[in-house]
Design an enzyme around this catalytic site. Structure first.
Site, mmCIF file in Angstrom:
data_model
loop_
_atom_site.group_PDB
_atom_site.id
_atom_site.type_symbol
_atom_site.label_atom_id
_atom_site.label_comp_id
_atom_site.label_asym_id
_atom_site.label_seq_id
_atom_site.Cartn_x
_atom_site.Cartn_y
_atom_site.Cartn_z
ATOM 1 N N ASP A 37 36.914 54.396 22.636
ATOM 2 C CA ASP A 37 37.496 55.594 22.039
ATOM 3 C C ASP A 37 36.365 56.502 21.568
ATOM 4 O O ASP A 37 35.461 56.060 20.855
ATOM 5 C CB ASP A 37 38.384 55.218 20.848
ATOM 6 C CG ASP A 37 39.621 54.441 21.284
ATOM 7 O OD1 ASP A 37 39.873 54.367 22.497
ATOM 8 O OD2 ASP A 37 40.320 53.908 20.409
ATOM 9 N N ASP A 95 53.237 55.837 21.767
ATOM 10 C CA ASP A 95 52.710 55.317 20.504
ATOM 11 C C ASP A 95 53.828 55.400 19.471
ATOM 12 O O ASP A 95 54.442 56.456 19.297
ATOM 13 C CB ASP A 95 51.506 56.140 20.053
ATOM 14 C CG ASP A 95 50.469 56.290 21.166
ATOM 15 O OD1 ASP A 95 50.203 55.284 21.850
ATOM 16 O OD2 ASP A 95 49.945 57.404 21.362
ATOM 17 N N CYS A 109 28.545 39.080 46.960
ATOM 18 C CA CYS A 109 28.090 39.167 45.570
ATOM 19 C C CYS A 109 28.236 40.560 44.972
ATOM 20 O O CYS A 109 28.343 40.714 43.756
ATOM 21 C CB CYS A 109 26.628 38.711 45.458
ATOM 22 S SG CYS A 109 25.493 39.650 46.513
ATOM 23 N N ASP A 110 28.254 41.599 45.830
ATOM 24 C CA ASP A 110 28.353 42.974 45.330
ATOM 25 C C ASP A 110 29.763 43.536 45.401
ATOM 26 O O ASP A 110 29.985 44.711 45.106
ATOM 27 C CB ASP A 110 27.402 43.893 46.125
ATOM 28 C CG ASP A 110 25.953 43.543 45.909
ATOM 29 O OD1 ASP A 110 25.594 43.247 44.758
ATOM 30 O OD2 ASP A 110 25.175 43.565 46.881
ATOM 31 N N CYS A 157 38.657 40.283 70.856
ATOM 32 C CA CYS A 157 38.189 41.569 71.377
ATOM 33 C C CYS A 157 39.193 42.185 72.344
ATOM 34 O O CYS A 157 39.856 41.475 73.109
ATOM 35 C CB CYS A 157 36.838 41.370 72.073
ATOM 36 S SG CYS A 157 36.074 42.911 72.613
ATOM 37 N N CYS A 194 34.100 39.730 69.651
ATOM 38 C CA CYS A 194 33.577 41.063 69.957
ATOM 39 C C CYS A 194 32.056 41.058 70.094
ATOM 40 O O CYS A 194 31.471 42.018 70.592
ATOM 41 C CB CYS A 194 33.991 42.044 68.849
ATOM 42 S SG CYS A 194 35.762 42.384 68.807
#
Length: 363
Positions: A8, A129, A326-327, A342, A349
């Site tokens: 915030d 809210d 990993c990324d 293919c 392929c």
């Protein structure tokens, strides 16, 4: 269920309020970008950001800082506070936010909400809210006189898919969420409900999950150290998919693979032999269909459309597993194939050898 750590912004700083009272603003972290990075490193894939000054002023105040954070966060970011026009909605969504939250506008201008939903669909959320069950507006400074369930049903009728519900009495108190209020809302509408306010511990996260909610926002508990974000994310991942109403959360979790690009390469491998069969591309819808159907779906860049492998040829690929690198920007899809991969009729392929192992006699 998705965990959304909260940032915030008040006067350019990361703060937390007590029961929505601006006079209680307490600085809880340093640079928002560094804070967001910390949340990402702990496993969060979504970030909840609110322009507190914008909520009070009725227009964006910390717009640039929020978008800068969204750009560098490496996560999906939902943004609220002072969003009262389509121009502001577009500025945020075009600027890098994944979802915008309409609050006071939902009470005072439902036609604006309808216009936004028609234009952007699930990228629009509504924040409800409430104080003692009555919806509040203008940065929580005014009561609307409308019951929060009534507001939610009106938003459902407009087409809103996501509702963020906050019990203002619980906000910033770390006294536990209002489970009764949230359960009542979740049963009353078909929208995906995000709980906000009062989260203090891992037990609260489990209790919210047991209600079948889409997500939970955690703020002060993270900064105070009473809630371990990494543990909370791990728990939600472990249980995700158990309830039908959490399917939207499961699908949104998949979108973490598309933060860098709307398309990711998918390497397809034969499960029995480990032979690489092909490489294609998936967008989030193709990945969802692959997981939902158990057969491979891809996105054709030339036709700009989804395609199901084997739909016309019969050479289907039954999915055994899907793994990310990993990324989180490449997928490995292990399959049991029914025929060649293919279009040339070759099993794989990859048959045009450019560089291979030298034969013994050539050495």
């Amino acid at each position: 269920m998705i965990i959304l750590p909260a940032i915030d912004i008040h006067e350019g700083r990361c703060v937390r309020l007590f029961q929505g009272d601006y006079s209680t603003a307490e600085v809880v972290a340093g640079d928002p970008r560094e804070t967001a990075e910390s949340f990402r490193e702990q496993g969060a894939h979504w970030l909840h950001m609110v322009d507190l000054d914008g909520a009070k002023a009725g227009r964006p105040i910390n717009h640039e800082l929020i978008l800068n954070t969204a750009e560098t966060a490496g996560m999906h970011v939902e943004v609220g506070g002072g969003i009262r026009s389509m121009r502001t909605v577009e500025d945020y969504l075009m600027g890098g936010a994944s979802r915008v939250i309409l609050g006071s506008a939902a009470l005072g201008d439902p036609e604006f909400v309808k216009e936004a939903v028609c234009a952007y669909g699930k990228r629009i959320a509504v924040g409800i809210d409430a104080i003692d069950g009555i919806a509040a507006a203008e940065g929580w400074t005014k009561k609307s006189g409308m019951d929060y369930i009534e507001v939610a049903k009106r938003m459902e009728g407009i087409g809103v898919q996501y509702i963020i519900c906050t019990d203002i009495h619980k906000d910033g108190t770390q006294s536990g969420p209002n489970l009764e209020m949230l359960d009542k809302l979740n049963r009353a509408v078909s929208c995906n409900i995000i709980a906000s306010g009062g989260v203090s511990s891992l037990l609260d996260i489990i209790n919210l999950y047991d209600l079948g909610l889409y997500g939970a926002i955690a703020g002060k508990a993270l900064y105070a150290g009473t809630l371990d974000l990494k543990a909370a994310v791990r728990v939600c991942h472990k249980f995700s998919g158990r309830r039908a109403k959490t399917q939207a959360a499961v699908n949104d979790e998949l979108e973490r693979f598309f933060v860098k690009s709307s398309l990711v390469p998918a390497i397809v491998q034969e499960a029995d032999t480990n032979e690489v069969l092909m490489l294609a591309y998936m967008n989030s819808e193709a990945l969802e269909k692959t997981i939902d159907t158990g057969y491979t779906w891809f996105y054709s860049r030339s036709r700009a459309a989804l395609w199901n492998k084997g739909e016309t040829s019969g050479n289907t690929q039954k999915v055994v597993s899907v793994t990310a690198d990993c990324d989180n920007d490449t997928l490995l899809v292990r399959v049991k194939s029914n025929g060649p991969a293919c279009h040339t009729g070759n099993r794989t392929c990859f048959f045009k050898e450019l560089l291979g192992e030298k034969k013994e006699e050539e050495k």
